[in-house]
Design a protein around this motif. Sequence first.
Motif, short mmCIF file in Angstrom:
data_model
loop_
_atom_site.label_atom_id
_atom_site.label_comp_id
_atom_site.label_asym_id
_atom_site.label_seq_id
_atom_site.Cartn_x
_atom_site.Cartn_y
_atom_site.Cartn_z
N ASP A 101 -16.22 17.04 61.47
CA ASP A 101 -15.20 16.70 60.48
C ASP A 101 -15.56 17.21 59.09
N GLN A 103 -16.35 16.58 55.37
CA GLN A 103 -17.11 15.45 54.84
C GLN A 103 -16.38 14.82 53.64
N THR A 104 -16.29 13.49 53.64
CA THR A 104 -15.70 12.81 52.48
C THR A 104 -16.78 12.66 51.41
#
Lengths: 480, 181
Positions: A101, A103-104
């Motif tokens: 995913d 990355q936040t």
Amino acid sequence: MSPRTVRLITLATAVVWMVVIVVWYLYNPSANLTSFEPGADMRPEGTERKSDEVRIGEFFMAHEDVAMPPAALSDSWAGFRGPNRTGIVTHTIPISLMEGDFQTMWTIETGEGHAAPAIWRGRVYVLDYDERLSSDALRCLSLTTGEELWRRWYRVPMKRNHGFSRTIPCVSPDGQVVTIGPEGHVMACDAMTGKLLWTIDMKRRYGSEVPFWYAGQCPLVSGDELVLAPAGKDTLMVGIDVLTGITRWWAPNVAGLKMSHSSVMPMTLGGTRTYVYAGVGGVCGVAADGDARGQVLWTAKGWQPSVIAPSPMQIDNRRVLLVAGYGAGGALLEVNHGGIGWTATISEQYKAEQGLSSEQQTPILYGGDMILTILPKNGGGMRERICIYNPSDLHHTVWNSASDERFGLGPYVVVDGRLFALKESGELYVYQLERGGMTLLRHQTVLPDGADAWGPMAYADGMLLLRDATRIICLKISEG
Amino acid sequence: MERREFLRTCGTLITGGGLASLGGVLGSKASAVEGETMWQIDPERCLQCGRCETECVMRVSAVKCFHANQVCGYCDLCGGYYREGVKELNTAAENLMCPTGAITRRFVEEPYFEYTIDEDLCNGCGKCVKGCSSFGNGSLFLQIQQERCLQCNECSIAKVCVSGAIQRVPVGTAYKLKDHA
Ligand code: SF4
Ligand code: SF4
Ligand code: SF4
């Protein structure tokens, strides 16, 4: 009765009455009352105010202890739809499409609303609404950490109506940041320091009527000039020196247009740089340069939805796409400049279920032959899906997303040939744009339990900013 | 310690701002009256219907307005302090919501004001609570002030409460405060 008794009774009566009169005279019936008068709250002299008085930009707070963003961050997404207001950004750092995913990097809480950020030199600007202080608050955050560097705010009590905040700030190349609040308050600040430069209350100065659901107009800065469309009693559009706030030109509102939620879009039509605005009551074009600057070149009144949120989108040198929600559908505006002067006609218009339309987001023209949109909820079987049209046929899609890829009122943006589209529930989809269609590359829930993710995205320096009704997140989408 | 005396202590602590110590005091004293329950209002259910002012058997209702400082926005235009539609933001009587003058405020610094409730003057009418919850962040709320409450077998307000907000609660949690998680 003896005379003595009579005298005694008379005397006693007189004494009783005298006592009554003295007691009545001395008794203060209001002794236990407290008077409530102005000033009991010790408010300092000179700070008295009326409840509806708004002093734009009156409060400021800087967080000296927060680290400045690195100077290397020089990219910008300086306002609505990014560079050139196209919703497209190119020549960026390569996007990471490896497994795993995005990355936040950080998440911040916001007041309830849909105001999206702008990015300039490693700083994020968002016109938030602070419900605790009943205030519009321009917050400047670090792009790398999301920490707040400073905020400037002013009290403007409002009732919640699909949240509060709405619009995207705009930053000039020289570093002035301009905001338009939900009640039409315009504020210009130094983008680095937050110093207040000047303000305008559009309702007071121009007699603008802020539409239901509040003002959605995002400011446009072109060079050193701010362009506003107050669509007020006399003034349709104004050009303002962004540094000083001095009016350079103004266009009269002869057609009597009212303020919509749409924003002013710069276009070159018929070879002339024009500011195009879709107000309630018609669409107009105002000359942006030269001797005619500020002159209303044309007005088209053949298409008049009562609510317009998306902005006009240029197709080519003479055609402009107009879309609106709530069943209004779409229309094609043709602008020509010839022997009889300027003409602007609505060459076709149709209902939402009959062709290219959008309720809230402004469509994107990609590669000259693809118009990307998300159809509104009354768009028939294709409702809420991403659809691609060829500009020569606004009624038949050339591509559409799968039946489970419905995005509601979510935003979308093109970064380096990939479409990033956000479902209003917080799921991000990434597609590879190809000739005549798209291929889904990945999808990821980026705003868990997201609600009303309607605010447009912003991209700069490899970071994509997204929001839902109560938070903004920063995703690192670049490699490395 | 008599139960009434214990409750008086609790009430004084609350109104005196000793909220931090309240949980501990209630916790440590609860064992003395373990198993007993008291009437209390659930602020989340209360609709500020006005019956708390009029239905209590006490001449002046045992229900009072409480103020959660940690929740309060310290706003200048406070929906619980000012009447709706007020023009001037000053402390003149005609601008104020509270019919008994129980709420006072003090300037802290621009743009903040601190609000205080005079419990002796409050009659539990809930007007300020309604204003604060519809145009503020709900820091004002109604509670039965236990030191004033007679603990009737059947609370006469509970009998008519439109939302079923008044229920018996354990003595250890005699107040449902908004400042405390
Ligand atoms: S009677 Fe019930 S709803 Fe009405 S004010 Fe009292 S607690 Fe609230
Ligand atoms: S408005 Fe009513 S409930 Fe609020 S403080 Fe005044 S008397 Fe008490
Ligand atoms: S229990 Fe009795 S005294 Fe207490 S609030 Fe109810 S009616 Fe009033």
